[in-house]
Structure formats: C-alpha cells, structure tokens
Scaffold this motif. Structure first.
Motif, short mmCIF file in Angstrom:
data_model
loop_
_atom_site.label_atom_id
_atom_site.label_comp_id
_atom_site.label_asym_id
_atom_site.label_seq_id
_atom_site.Cartn_x
_atom_site.Cartn_y
_atom_site.Cartn_z
N LEU A 126 -0.70 -0.79 -10.95
CA LEU A 126 -1.74 -0.27 -10.09
C LEU A 126 -1.62 -0.84 -8.68
CD1 LEU A 126 -4.32 1.44 -9.78
CD2 LEU A 126 -5.62 -0.55 -10.53
N GLY A 127 -1.32 -2.15 -8.60
CA GLY A 127 -1.13 -2.78 -7.29
C GLY A 127 0.04 -2.17 -6.53
N ARG A 128 1.14 -1.93 -7.23
CA ARG A 128 2.30 -1.31 -6.57
C ARG A 128 1.97 0.12 -6.12
NH1 ARG A 128 4.65 -4.50 -10.38
NH2 ARG A 128 4.78 -2.90 -12.01
N THR A 129 1.24 0.85 -6.93
CA THR A 129 0.84 2.21 -6.56
C THR A 129 -0.04 2.18 -5.31
OG1 THR A 129 0.94 2.90 -8.87
CG2 THR A 129 -0.32 4.30 -7.38
N CYS A 130 -0.97 1.24 -5.26
CA CYS A 130 -1.84 1.11 -4.09
C CYS A 130 -1.03 0.77 -2.84
CB CYS A 130 -2.91 0.05 -4.32
SG CYS A 130 -4.17 0.56 -5.50
N GLU A 131 -0.07 -0.13 -2.97
CA GLU A 131 0.77 -0.50 -1.82
C GLU A 131 1.56 0.71 -1.31
OE1 GLU A 131 3.21 -3.73 -3.15
OE2 GLU A 131 1.55 -5.16 -3.14
N VAL A 132 2.11 1.50 -2.22
CA VAL A 132 2.86 2.69 -1.83
C VAL A 132 1.95 3.67 -1.12
CG1 VAL A 132 4.05 4.73 -2.76
CG2 VAL A 132 4.62 2.46 -3.62
N MET A 133 0.75 3.87 -1.64
CA MET A 133 -0.20 4.80 -1.01
C MET A 133 -0.61 4.31 0.38
SD MET A 133 -2.55 5.99 -4.23
CE MET A 133 -3.52 7.12 -3.24
N LEU A 134 -0.84 3.00 0.53
CA LEU A 134 -1.19 2.45 1.85
C LEU A 134 -0.05 2.63 2.85
CD1 LEU A 134 -3.10 -0.83 0.90
CD2 LEU A 134 -4.04 1.20 2.03
N GLU A 135 1.17 2.40 2.39
CA GLU A 135 2.33 2.59 3.28
C GLU A 135 2.44 4.04 3.70
OE1 GLU A 135 5.84 1.17 1.32
OE2 GLU A 135 5.13 -0.90 1.30
N GLN A 136 2.19 4.98 2.79
CA GLN A 136 2.25 6.40 3.13
C GLN A 136 1.17 6.76 4.13
OE1 GLN A 136 1.97 8.36 -0.67
NE2 GLN A 136 4.17 8.11 -1.12
N GLN A 137 -0.04 6.21 3.94
CA GLN A 137 -1.13 6.47 4.89
C GLN A 137 -0.80 5.92 6.26
OE1 GLN A 137 -4.71 4.89 3.16
NE2 GLN A 137 -5.14 6.75 1.98
N GLN A 138 -0.22 4.71 6.31
CA GLN A 138 0.13 4.11 7.59
C GLN A 138 1.21 4.93 8.29
OE1 GLN A 138 1.22 0.11 6.59
NE2 GLN A 138 -0.90 -0.63 6.59
N GLN A 139 2.17 5.44 7.54
CA GLN A 139 3.21 6.27 8.13
C GLN A 139 2.65 7.58 8.67
OE1 GLN A 139 6.15 6.75 5.05
NE2 GLN A 139 7.05 4.69 5.37
N GLN A 140 1.69 8.16 7.93
CA GLN A 140 1.06 9.40 8.39
C GLN A 140 0.27 9.15 9.67
OE1 GLN A 140 -1.28 10.82 5.09
NE2 GLN A 140 0.51 11.71 4.02
N GLN A 141 -0.43 8.01 9.74
CA GLN A 141 -1.20 7.70 10.94
C GLN A 141 -0.28 7.46 12.13
OE1 GLN A 141 -3.71 4.40 9.90
NE2 GLN A 141 -5.19 5.66 8.82
N GLN A 142 0.82 6.81 11.92
CA GLN A 142 1.78 6.55 13.00
C GLN A 142 2.40 7.85 13.49
OE1 GLN A 142 4.58 3.72 11.47
NE2 GLN A 142 3.20 1.97 11.74
#
Length: 121
Positions: free
Chosen positions: A102-118
């Motif tokens: 679950l922690g790894r899934t959350c990290e992947v989702m946060l990275e994707q959100q950060q990339q989308q925002q950038q």
C-alpha cells in the motif's frame, strides 16, 4: 508428566521386545519334530498378555496425543498457545507485507500527481 510418558513408552518398547521374543520361541518350538505343548501354552499366554499391555498403553498414548493435538485444554500442554502465537505472527507478517504494498502504491500515485502538476505548469 512428560517423564512419566517417556518412561511408559520405554516400558512399552521392552514389552514389544518380549512379544517378539515369545513369537520367536513359539516358531522355534513349532519347528521341532515334537513340540512341547506346555511350553507353547506358556509362551502363548505370555505373548497374548504382552500384546494386550502394548495395545492398552499405545491406545492410552494415542488418546493423550489426540487431546493435545486438537487444541483442547490440557494440563501441561502449550500446543494451543504456541499455535495461536504462530497464527498471530503470520497475520502480523501478512499485514506488514500488505502495508508495504500500500505504501509503494501511494508513493507511485504521489509521483504521478507531481508529474502531472509539473506538466500543467
């Protein structure tokens, strides 16, 4: 209690040796041209007595092991407690693995959100 059980099993082992000895004596006597009937009778009685003792003791031991192995409350047995502890450890390990996933899934989702925002900025 455990020492008594081990002693009983040692005695049973000796009784089994006696059974084999009687059987050997009977076969040896029967192989003779003129077997001694009274000797055969004595050996047969001893054989049957020993077999009955072995059967009774092994039945008693099996009954005891059945009680202990089924997790029924039994004086001196820690099987049930050890089983419960092992199951709790297994559940804790499973929860740890699932939380890691679950922690790894959350990290992947946060990275994707950060990339989308950038990309949007």
């Amino acid at each position: 209690m455990a020492n008594e059980r081990l002693k009983a099993l040692e005695d049973t082992e000796k009784e089994i040796a006696s059974v084999l000895q009687c059987a050997g004596n009977i076969v040896l006597e029967l192989s003779k041209d003129k077997p001694n009937g009274s000797f055969l009778d004595r050996q047969l009685v001893q054989f049957q007595t020993s077999v009955n003792r072995v059967e009774n003791e092994l039945t008693s031991q099996i009954r005891y092991l059945t009680q202990v192995a089924t997790g029924q409350p039994h004086e001196g047995s820690t099987y049930s407690a050890r089983k419960d502890c092992q199951m709790a450890l297994n559940r804790a390990e499973y929860a740890k693995v699932k939380l890691g996933e679950l922690g790894r899934t959350c990290e992947v989702m946060l990275e994707q959100q950060q990339q989308q925002q950038q990309q949007q900025t």
